[in-house]
Design an enzyme around this catalytic site. Structure first.
Site, PDB file in Angstrom:
ATOM      1  N   CYS A 183      72.277  21.313  78.925  1.00 30.92           N
ATOM      2  CA  CYS A 183      72.238  20.142  78.047  1.00 30.92           C
ATOM      3  C   CYS A 183      72.512  20.615  76.616  1.00 30.92           C
ATOM      4  O   CYS A 183      72.571  21.824  76.353  1.00 30.92           O
ATOM      5  CB  CYS A 183      70.857  19.496  78.123  1.00 30.92           C
ATOM      6  SG  CYS A 183      69.569  20.658  77.593  1.00 30.92           S
ATOM      7  N   HIS A 192      61.452  24.506  73.790  1.00 34.06           N
ATOM      8  CA  HIS A 192      60.416  23.580  74.270  1.00 34.06           C
ATOM      9  C   HIS A 192      59.491  23.077  73.168  1.00 34.06           C
ATOM     10  O   HIS A 192      58.740  22.143  73.371  1.00 34.06           O
ATOM     11  CB  HIS A 192      59.602  24.267  75.378  1.00 34.06           C
ATOM     12  CG  HIS A 192      60.482  24.966  76.365  1.00 34.06           C
ATOM     13  ND1 HIS A 192      60.828  26.298  76.239  1.00 34.06           N
ATOM     14  CD2 HIS A 192      61.139  24.501  77.449  1.00 34.06           C
ATOM     15  CE1 HIS A 192      61.649  26.635  77.225  1.00 34.06           C
ATOM     16  NE2 HIS A 192      61.858  25.576  77.969  1.00 34.06           N
ATOM     17  N   CYS A 216      64.337  21.730  70.707  1.00 36.41           N
ATOM     18  CA  CYS A 216      65.368  20.706  70.895  1.00 36.41           C
ATOM     19  C   CYS A 216      65.104  19.534  69.941  1.00 36.41           C
ATOM     20  O   CYS A 216      63.956  19.062  69.838  1.00 36.41           O
ATOM     21  CB  CYS A 216      65.355  20.210  72.342  1.00 36.41           C
ATOM     22  SG  CYS A 216      66.499  18.845  72.595  1.00 36.41           S
ATOM     23  N   HIS A 237      52.349  23.153  80.366  1.00 33.45           N
ATOM     24  CA  HIS A 237      53.771  23.356  80.080  1.00 33.45           C
ATOM     25  C   HIS A 237      53.952  23.516  78.562  1.00 33.45           C
ATOM     26  O   HIS A 237      53.309  22.816  77.788  1.00 33.45           O
ATOM     27  CB  HIS A 237      54.593  22.163  80.594  1.00 33.45           C
ATOM     28  CG  HIS A 237      56.070  22.389  80.493  1.00 33.45           C
ATOM     29  ND1 HIS A 237      56.747  22.250  79.299  1.00 33.45           N
ATOM     30  CD2 HIS A 237      56.989  22.780  81.411  1.00 33.45           C
ATOM     31  CE1 HIS A 237      58.034  22.541  79.513  1.00 33.45           C
ATOM     32  NE2 HIS A 237      58.196  22.862  80.788  1.00 33.45           N
ATOM     33  N   GLU A 255      56.124  22.546  76.459  1.00 25.33           N
ATOM     34  CA  GLU A 255      56.471  21.334  75.690  1.00 25.33           C
ATOM     35  C   GLU A 255      55.231  20.472  75.454  1.00 25.33           C
ATOM     36  O   GLU A 255      55.030  19.937  74.354  1.00 25.33           O
ATOM     37  CB  GLU A 255      57.552  20.515  76.415  1.00 25.33           C
ATOM     38  CG  GLU A 255      57.947  19.287  75.590  1.00 25.33           C
ATOM     39  CD  GLU A 255      58.952  18.369  76.267  1.00 25.33           C
ATOM     40  OE1 GLU A 255      59.499  18.717  77.331  1.00 25.33           O
ATOM     41  OE2 GLU A 255      59.181  17.275  75.713  1.00 25.33           O
ATOM     42  N   THR A 278      59.800  15.301  77.779  1.00 24.00           N
ATOM     43  CA  THR A 278      61.191  14.831  77.874  1.00 24.00           C
ATOM     44  C   THR A 278      61.828  15.057  79.244  1.00 24.00           C
ATOM     45  O   THR A 278      62.923  14.560  79.496  1.00 24.00           O
ATOM     46  CB  THR A 278      62.063  15.567  76.836  1.00 24.00           C
ATOM     47  OG1 THR A 278      61.918  16.973  77.057  1.00 24.00           O
ATOM     48  CG2 THR A 278      61.672  15.215  75.420  1.00 24.00           C
ATOM     49  N   ASN A 312      62.341  20.447  84.500  1.00 26.52           N
ATOM     50  CA  ASN A 312      63.386  19.464  84.817  1.00 26.52           C
ATOM     51  C   ASN A 312      64.079  19.802  86.134  1.00 26.52           C
ATOM     52  O   ASN A 312      64.461  18.904  86.881  1.00 26.52           O
ATOM     53  CB  ASN A 312      64.372  19.325  83.650  1.00 26.52           C
ATOM     54  CG  ASN A 312      65.385  20.437  83.589  1.00 26.52           C
ATOM     55  OD1 ASN A 312      66.442  20.342  84.194  1.00 26.52           O
ATOM     56  ND2 ASN A 312      65.056  21.515  82.878  1.00 26.52           N
TER      57      ASN A 312
HETATM   58  C1  2E7 Z   1      63.473  22.410  76.386  1.00 31.00           C
HETATM   59  C2  2E7 Z   1      62.942  21.233  76.790  1.00 31.00           C
HETATM   60  O1  2E7 Z   1      64.074  25.477  79.801  1.00 31.00           O
HETATM   61  P1  2E7 Z   1      63.980  24.350  80.759  1.00 31.00           P
HETATM   62  O2  2E7 Z   1      64.027  24.623  82.201  1.00 31.00           O
HETATM   63  O3  2E7 Z   1      62.693  23.528  80.339  1.00 31.00           O
HETATM   64  P2  2E7 Z   1      61.694  22.563  81.163  1.00 31.00           P
HETATM   65  O4  2E7 Z   1      61.004  21.784  80.097  1.00 31.00           O
HETATM   66  O5  2E7 Z   1      62.489  21.705  82.062  1.00 31.00           O
HETATM   67  O6  2E7 Z   1      60.715  23.439  81.907  1.00 31.00           O
HETATM   68  O7  2E7 Z   1      65.177  23.330  80.496  1.00 31.00           O
HETATM   69  C3  2E7 Z   1      65.737  23.071  79.262  1.00 31.00           C
HETATM   70  C4  2E7 Z   1      64.768  22.412  78.357  1.00 31.00           C
HETATM   71  C5  2E7 Z   1      64.204  21.228  78.695  1.00 31.00           C
HETATM   72  N1  2E7 Z   1      63.300  20.653  77.921  1.00 31.00           N
HETATM   73  C6  2E7 Z   1      64.397  23.017  77.202  1.00 31.00           C
HETATM   74 CL1  2E7 Z   1      61.771  20.473  75.875  1.00 31.00          CL
HETATM   75 FE1  F3S Z   2      67.749  19.518  77.027  1.00 31.09          FE
HETATM   76 FE2  F3S Z   2      66.494  18.699  74.886  1.00 31.09          FE
HETATM   77 FE3  F3S Z   2      66.505  17.279  77.054  1.00 31.09          FE
HETATM   78  S1  F3S Z   2      66.579  20.795  75.630  1.00 31.09           S
HETATM   79  S2  F3S Z   2      66.641  18.698  78.734  1.00 31.09           S
HETATM   80  S3  F3S Z   2      68.257  17.731  75.774  1.00 31.09           S
HETATM   81  S4  F3S Z   2      64.832  17.529  75.624  1.00 31.09           S
END
Ligand code: 2E7
Ligand code: F3S
Length: 318
Positions: free
Chosen positions: A17, A79, A101, A129, A131, A170, A230
């Site tokens: 993303c 995060h 982000c 987590h 975040e 998010t 995610n």
């Molecule tokens: C930051 C945020 O690093 P990821 O796997 O993080 P998650 O939050 O899904 O464990 O993915 C990218 C990302 C997604 N959300 C980075 Cl807040």
């Molecule tokens: Fe990526 Fe930001 Fe969403 S890091 S998964 S666009 S909250």
């Protein structure tokens, strides 16, 4: 020996993303600008392949600011971090760059604004987590209450049911979150919040693509790390949307070939932190065993890009 036929559905969008692109770029630019070592607090994004690559270029990954020296730059992961982290870095006169982000920073600002208006906040997120820790850490202890499930809503002990707002992580499941928001609104009709929730465009789009793909596929592989929230949600969404077998794989060597025995179609997607090179590796592993026909299932087009912070755009020594 002839290979059995396999229809491979490729979800689009999938993988990186805009927030992940930006965060990785920040570490790379920091290494160019300041040289190694550059410290990174927490995995910049939750992917071992990305982390190992940056480590090879001179990044040092640590979990806490206490593990960083005063005289080297430190980058905060995508995060987000509790307010206390940049405050401590500033106190130590460290050079720090925040790779949070922008869509997470937006949630931080939202939480602060509600707090300034005298509202207590309910955060929908996963305990522990980074975040969730970062967003809750924008406000003093007790000002943000965490709920993870619909059942948690009934257990909430709020200060004043008339003065409440909610924010979310998010990367949650869109459908599970809708149920939790509905439960919050049923119990606290005055609760304020975003239009729907704070789930980002990338999370929403990747889940949508999986919903379109999963009912057609005999099995589904999600390329992503076990600590990637995610990515784990994509596995759940796939299973719930009717795919009989849905597995998270970090790379091709993780594939459980026995579980795929007899399949005629497979769906592939990747979490927001998984590089496309690992998707290619998984596809190549399938091609080695099957006569593969690829079909893309595209449910949205993405053209989001985030700028890197100003300090990274300035020449070295600036
Ligand atoms: C930051 C945020 O690093 P990821 O796997 O993080 P998650 O939050 O899904 O464990 O993915 C990218 C990302 C997604 N959300 C980075 Cl807040
Ligand atoms: Fe990526 Fe930001 Fe969403 S890091 S998964 S666009 S909250």
């Amino acid at each position: 020996m002839t290979k059995p036929p396999l229809t491979l559905y490729l979800a689009a969008p999938r993988g990186f993303c805009a927030g992940v692109d930006r965060a990785i770029k920040i570490v790379e630019l920091a290494l160019q600008k300041w040289g190694a070592p550059v410290y990174v607090r927490h995995e910049i994004v939750h992917n071992k392949f990305v982390v190992d690559d940056l480590r090879a270029k001179g990044a040092v990954f640590v979990e806490e600011l206490d593990d960083c020296p005063d005289d080297r730059p430190v980058i905060f992961s995508a995060h987000g971090v509790p307010k206390a982290v940049p405050a401590e870095a500033a106190r130590r006169e460290m050079l720090f760059v925040d790779a949070t982000c922008p869509l997470v920073s937006k949630v931080h600002i939202e939480a602060e604004r509600h707090h300034e208006n005298g509202l207590q906040i309910v955060m929908i997120g996963h305990a522990g987590h980074p975040e969730t820790i970062g967003t809750m850490g924008q406000l003093p202890e007790g000002e943000v209450l965490l709920v993870e499930t619909v059942a948690d809503v009934a257990l909430l002990d709020v200060r004043d049911p008339e003065r409440l707002a909610f924010v979310t992580q998010t990367t949650l499941s869109v459908d599970d979150t809708a149920d939790i928001v509905a439960a919050l609104q049923a119990r606290f009709p005055a609760i304020k919040g975003p239009h729907k929730e704070d789930i980002c465009y990338a999370t929403t789009n990747r889940q949508e693509a999986v919903k379109a793909m999963a009912p057609r596929a005999d099995a589904m592989l999600v390329v992503g790390a076990p600590n990637s929230s995610n990515s784990k949600r994509l596995v759940e969404v796939g299973a719930r949307a009717g795919c009989a077998y849905s597995q998270l794989v970090q790379r091709a060597t993780d594939i459980d070939w026995r579980a795929l025995d007899g399949i005629r179609s497979i769906g592939i997607t990747a979490g927001a932190s998984a590089p496309e090179i690992l998707v290619d590796e998984v596809i190549d592993a399938l091609k080695a065993r099957y006569d593969v026909t690829i079909e893309t299932i595209e449910t949205a087009k993405e053209n989001v890009e985030f700028k890197v912070p100003r300090v990274m755009r300035e020449p070295a020594g600036a």
